[in-house]
Design a protein around this motif. Structure first.
Motif, PDB file in Angstrom:
ATOM      1  N   GLY A  66      -6.084  36.294 -16.910  1.00 31.00           N
ATOM      2  CA  GLY A  66      -5.157  35.421 -17.602  1.00 31.00           C
ATOM      3  C   GLY A  66      -5.738  35.131 -18.970  1.00 31.00           C
ATOM      4  N   ALA A  67      -4.987  34.445 -19.785  1.00 32.43           N
ATOM      5  CA  ALA A  67      -5.483  34.092 -21.113  1.00 32.43           C
ATOM      6  C   ALA A  67      -4.734  32.885 -21.643  1.00 32.43           C
ATOM      7  CB  ALA A  67      -5.324  35.263 -22.085  1.00 32.43           C
ATOM      8  N   VAL A  68      -5.416  32.153 -22.500  1.00 31.90           N
ATOM      9  CA  VAL A  68      -4.782  31.083 -23.262  1.00 31.90           C
ATOM     10  C   VAL A  68      -5.203  31.264 -24.716  1.00 31.90           C
ATOM     11  CG1 VAL A  68      -4.535  29.374 -21.419  1.00 31.90           C
ATOM     12  CG2 VAL A  68      -6.664  29.486 -22.696  1.00 31.90           C
ATOM     13  N   VAL A  69      -4.312  30.892 -25.605  1.00 37.72           N
ATOM     14  CA  VAL A  69      -4.593  30.913 -27.036  1.00 37.72           C
ATOM     15  C   VAL A  69      -4.173  29.560 -27.573  1.00 37.72           C
ATOM     16  CG1 VAL A  69      -4.063  32.013 -29.252  1.00 37.72           C
ATOM     17  CG2 VAL A  69      -4.181  33.406 -27.175  1.00 37.72           C
ATOM     18  N   VAL A 126     -15.143  33.357 -17.961  1.00 32.45           N
ATOM     19  CA  VAL A 126     -14.301  33.242 -19.143  1.00 32.45           C
ATOM     20  C   VAL A 126     -15.065  33.718 -20.379  1.00 32.45           C
ATOM     21  CG1 VAL A 126     -12.926  31.357 -18.164  1.00 32.45           C
ATOM     22  CG2 VAL A 126     -14.896  30.819 -19.586  1.00 32.45           C
ATOM     23  N   GLN A 127     -14.297  34.249 -21.300  1.00 33.25           N
ATOM     24  CA  GLN A 127     -14.829  34.674 -22.597  1.00 33.25           C
ATOM     25  C   GLN A 127     -13.895  34.093 -23.641  1.00 33.25           C
ATOM     26  OE1 GLN A 127     -16.290  38.947 -22.540  1.00 33.25           O
ATOM     27  NE2 GLN A 127     -14.818  38.968 -20.856  1.00 33.25           N
ATOM     28  N   ALA A 128     -14.461  33.485 -24.660  1.00 34.17           N
ATOM     29  CA  ALA A 128     -13.634  32.855 -25.687  1.00 34.17           C
ATOM     30  C   ALA A 128     -14.167  33.182 -27.075  1.00 34.17           C
ATOM     31  CB  ALA A 128     -13.612  31.342 -25.484  1.00 34.17           C
ATOM     32  N   ILE A 129     -13.273  33.139 -28.030  1.00 35.29           N
ATOM     33  CA  ILE A 129     -13.653  33.341 -29.435  1.00 35.29           C
ATOM     34  C   ILE A 129     -12.579  32.707 -30.318  1.00 35.29           C
ATOM     35  CG2 ILE A 129     -12.509  35.576 -29.782  1.00 35.29           C
ATOM     36  CD1 ILE A 129     -15.184  36.358 -31.325  1.00 35.29           C
ATOM     37  N   ALA A 130     -13.001  32.214 -31.465  1.00 35.13           N
ATOM     38  CA  ALA A 130     -12.071  31.691 -32.469  1.00 35.13           C
ATOM     39  C   ALA A 130     -12.151  32.571 -33.707  1.00 35.13           C
ATOM     40  CB  ALA A 130     -12.418  30.250 -32.828  1.00 35.13           C
ATOM     41  N   VAL A 131     -11.017  32.808 -34.319  1.00 32.66           N
ATOM     42  CA  VAL A 131     -10.971  33.585 -35.553  1.00 32.66           C
ATOM     43  C   VAL A 131     -10.366  32.727 -36.658  1.00 32.66           C
ATOM     44  CG1 VAL A 131     -10.854  35.830 -34.397  1.00 32.66           C
ATOM     45  CG2 VAL A 131      -8.750  34.635 -34.956  1.00 32.66           C
ATOM     46  N   VAL A 132     -10.779  33.015 -37.870  1.00 31.44           N
ATOM     47  CA  VAL A 132     -10.299  32.284 -39.043  1.00 31.44           C
ATOM     48  C   VAL A 132      -9.520  33.252 -39.921  1.00 31.44           C
ATOM     49  CG1 VAL A 132     -10.995  30.975 -41.078  1.00 31.44           C
ATOM     50  CG2 VAL A 132     -12.283  30.735 -38.956  1.00 31.44           C
ATOM     51  N   ARG A 133      -8.360  32.820 -40.346  1.00 32.61           N
ATOM     52  CA  ARG A 133      -7.537  33.643 -41.232  1.00 32.61           C
ATOM     53  C   ARG A 133      -7.205  32.839 -42.485  1.00 32.61           C
ATOM     54  NH1 ARG A 133      -5.611  34.574 -36.139  1.00 32.61           N
ATOM     55  NH2 ARG A 133      -5.746  36.698 -35.407  1.00 32.61           N
ATOM     56  N   HIS A 134      -6.892  33.557 -43.537  1.00 35.22           N
ATOM     57  CA  HIS A 134      -6.451  32.952 -44.798  1.00 35.22           C
ATOM     58  C   HIS A 134      -5.170  33.681 -45.214  1.00 35.22           C
ATOM     59  CE1 HIS A 134     -10.771  32.038 -44.609  1.00 35.22           C
ATOM     60  NE2 HIS A 134     -10.400  30.910 -45.159  1.00 35.22           N
ATOM     61  N   PRO A 135      -4.035  33.389 -44.540  1.00 36.66           N
ATOM     62  CA  PRO A 135      -2.810  34.147 -44.780  1.00 36.66           C
ATOM     63  C   PRO A 135      -2.267  34.032 -46.203  1.00 36.66           C
ATOM     64  CG  PRO A 135      -2.383  32.292 -43.327  1.00 36.66           C
ATOM     65  CD  PRO A 135      -3.861  32.357 -43.525  1.00 36.66           C
ATOM     66  N   GLN A 136      -2.654  33.003 -46.950  1.00 36.59           N
ATOM     67  CA  GLN A 136      -2.204  32.847 -48.332  1.00 36.59           C
ATOM     68  C   GLN A 136      -3.348  33.104 -49.311  1.00 36.59           C
ATOM     69  OE1 GLN A 136      -0.606  28.875 -48.211  1.00 36.59           O
ATOM     70  NE2 GLN A 136       1.376  29.595 -47.468  1.00 36.59           N
ATOM     71  N   PHE A 138      -7.626  33.093 -50.332  1.00 41.36           N
ATOM     72  CA  PHE A 138      -8.685  32.087 -50.283  1.00 41.36           C
ATOM     73  C   PHE A 138      -8.265  30.751 -50.888  1.00 41.36           C
ATOM     74  CE2 PHE A 138     -12.484  35.244 -50.010  1.00 41.36           C
ATOM     75  CZ  PHE A 138     -12.083  35.575 -48.732  1.00 41.36           C
ATOM     76  N   ALA A 139      -7.255  30.756 -51.737  1.00 39.01           N
ATOM     77  CA  ALA A 139      -6.785  29.505 -52.334  1.00 39.01           C
ATOM     78  C   ALA A 139      -5.886  28.727 -51.374  1.00 39.01           C
ATOM     79  CB  ALA A 139      -6.028  29.778 -53.640  1.00 39.01           C
ATOM     80  N   GLY A 140      -5.422  29.384 -50.304  1.00 37.92           N
ATOM     81  CA  GLY A 140      -4.532  28.743 -49.341  1.00 37.92           C
ATOM     82  C   GLY A 140      -5.310  28.122 -48.200  1.00 37.92           C
ATOM     83  N   PRO A 141      -4.584  27.587 -47.238  1.00 43.40           N
ATOM     84  CA  PRO A 141      -5.237  26.929 -46.106  1.00 43.40           C
ATOM     85  C   PRO A 141      -5.914  27.921 -45.159  1.00 43.40           C
ATOM     86  CG  PRO A 141      -2.878  27.002 -45.746  1.00 43.40           C
ATOM     87  CD  PRO A 141      -3.123  27.528 -47.136  1.00 43.40           C
ATOM     88  N   GLN A 142      -6.929  27.422 -44.503  1.00 45.42           N
ATOM     89  CA  GLN A 142      -7.613  28.184 -43.464  1.00 45.42           C
ATOM     90  C   GLN A 142      -6.851  27.958 -42.160  1.00 45.42           C
ATOM     91  OE1 GLN A 142     -12.013  28.041 -43.017  1.00 45.42           O
ATOM     92  NE2 GLN A 142     -11.553  26.860 -41.182  1.00 45.42           N
ATOM     93  N   VAL A 143      -6.536  29.026 -41.453  1.00 44.17           N
ATOM     94  CA  VAL A 143      -5.817  28.936 -40.183  1.00 44.17           C
ATOM     95  C   VAL A 143      -6.748  29.448 -39.088  1.00 44.17           C
ATOM     96  CG1 VAL A 143      -3.804  29.713 -38.871  1.00 44.17           C
ATOM     97  CG2 VAL A 143      -3.600  29.258 -41.331  1.00 44.17           C
ATOM     98  N   VAL A 144      -6.980  28.615 -38.079  1.00 45.43           N
ATOM     99  CA  VAL A 144      -7.892  28.976 -36.994  1.00 45.43           C
ATOM    100  C   VAL A 144      -7.086  29.155 -35.708  1.00 45.43           C
ATOM    101  CG1 VAL A 144      -9.914  28.260 -35.661  1.00 45.43           C
ATOM    102  CG2 VAL A 144      -9.720  27.621 -38.070  1.00 45.43           C
ATOM    103  N   GLU A 145      -7.469  30.164 -34.952  1.00 41.96           N
ATOM    104  CA  GLU A 145      -6.850  30.447 -33.661  1.00 41.96           C
ATOM    105  C   GLU A 145      -7.968  30.823 -32.702  1.00 41.96           C
ATOM    106  OE1 GLU A 145      -2.989  32.954 -32.463  1.00 41.96           O
ATOM    107  OE2 GLU A 145      -4.562  34.198 -33.334  1.00 41.96           O
ATOM    108  N   ALA A 146      -7.913  30.316 -31.486  1.00 45.98           N
ATOM    109  CA  ALA A 146      -8.926  30.652 -30.481  1.00 45.98           C
ATOM    110  C   ALA A 146      -8.235  31.186 -29.232  1.00 45.98           C
ATOM    111  CB  ALA A 146      -9.769  29.429 -30.133  1.00 45.98           C
ATOM    112  N   ALA A 147      -8.938  32.082 -28.536  1.00 46.72           N
ATOM    113  CA  ALA A 147      -8.418  32.659 -27.297  1.00 46.72           C
ATOM    114  C   ALA A 147      -9.497  32.600 -26.231  1.00 46.72           C
ATOM    115  CB  ALA A 147      -7.982  34.103 -27.505  1.00 46.72           C
ATOM    116  N   MET A 148      -9.049  32.500 -24.987  1.00 48.63           N
ATOM    117  CA  MET A 148      -9.963  32.521 -23.851  1.00 48.63           C
ATOM    118  C   MET A 148      -9.376  33.444 -22.790  1.00 48.63           C
ATOM    119  SD  MET A 148     -11.591  29.346 -21.641  1.00 48.63           S
ATOM    120  CE  MET A 148     -10.102  28.825 -20.775  1.00 48.63           C
ATOM    121  N   LEU A 149     -10.142  34.459 -22.442  1.00 50.07           N
ATOM    122  CA  LEU A 149      -9.784  35.385 -21.378  1.00 50.07           C
ATOM    123  C   LEU A 149     -10.339  34.822 -20.083  1.00 50.07           C
ATOM    124  CD1 LEU A 149      -8.507  38.222 -20.864  1.00 50.07           C
ATOM    125  CD2 LEU A 149     -10.817  39.155 -21.113  1.00 50.07           C
TER     126      LEU A 149
END
Length: 186
Positions: A66-69, A126-136, A138-149
């Motif tokens: 299973g997984a959660v994000v 369980v295994q988990a990790i968070a990733v950081v994205r900058h969709p706009q 580097f001048a835009g907001p940092q968006v973080v998402e984490a997942a757990m298997l």
């Protein structure tokens, strides 16, 4: 059937399609077998997002995982249940889940054995990790998402970190992270 619900569903379908394209079935099946289910190794082989790999593993036909994000606020945005690991229907999960530990240290894998509270407690690897994205950029907001298997733990996996589904329905009375009273007795 609202416009908002349709838009969210379309976004998830598009994301799943992009992930399937980045992790094509024949190659993914081989990598999954060779990597022993290690999402980090699979992500490295494909140059893929580890969150996408975890979601793909959990959704793989015949998967026992299973997984959660969650997003950066801790709100669960994706739930794929596995038998015995209770997921809350709304809001965030147990503050002790390794998913949330991963949010505190992006791009650092977290592995643990957890024991889900219940009439018959069950242990999970369980295994988990968070990733950081900058969709706009580097001048835009940092968006973080984490997942757990979430996968059933091997019988010899040792003791697990006591966790629950979410405070409101967790029977663990002595939890150091309890945020609100439980509706069930422990």
């Amino acid at each position: 059937a609202s416009h908002a619900a349709r838009a969210m569903a379309e976004a998830w379908i598009a994301r799943a399609g992009a992930e399937a394209e980045a992790l094509p079935a024949p190659g993914f099946a081989r990598a999954l077998a060779e990597a022993g289910g290690d999402p980090g190794r699979i992500a490295a082989e494909f140059g893929a997002d580890p969150v996408a790999v975890m979601r793909r593993i959990a959704l793989w036909p015949g998967a026992r995982a299973g997984a959660v994000v969650c997003d950066g606020s801790g709100r669960l945005v994706f739930r794929k249940p596995v038998e015995g690991f209770v997921l809350p229907r709304h809001g965030a999960g147990c503050a002790l889940w390794p998913l949330y530990a991963a949010l505190t240290r992006p791009m650092t894998p977290v592995r643990a054995v957890v024991e889900m509270a219940g009439r018959v407690p069950r242990r999970f690897a369980v295994q988990a990790i968070a990733v950081v994205r900058h969709p706009q950029g580097f001048a835009g907001p940092q968006v973080v998402e984490a997942a757990m298997l979430i996968e059933p733990a091997d019988p010899g996996a040792g003791p697990g970190l006591p966790v629950g589904p979410t405070c409101r329905i967790c029977p663990r009375g002595d939890c150091p992270a309890r945020a609100e009273p439980s509706l069930v007795s422990g």
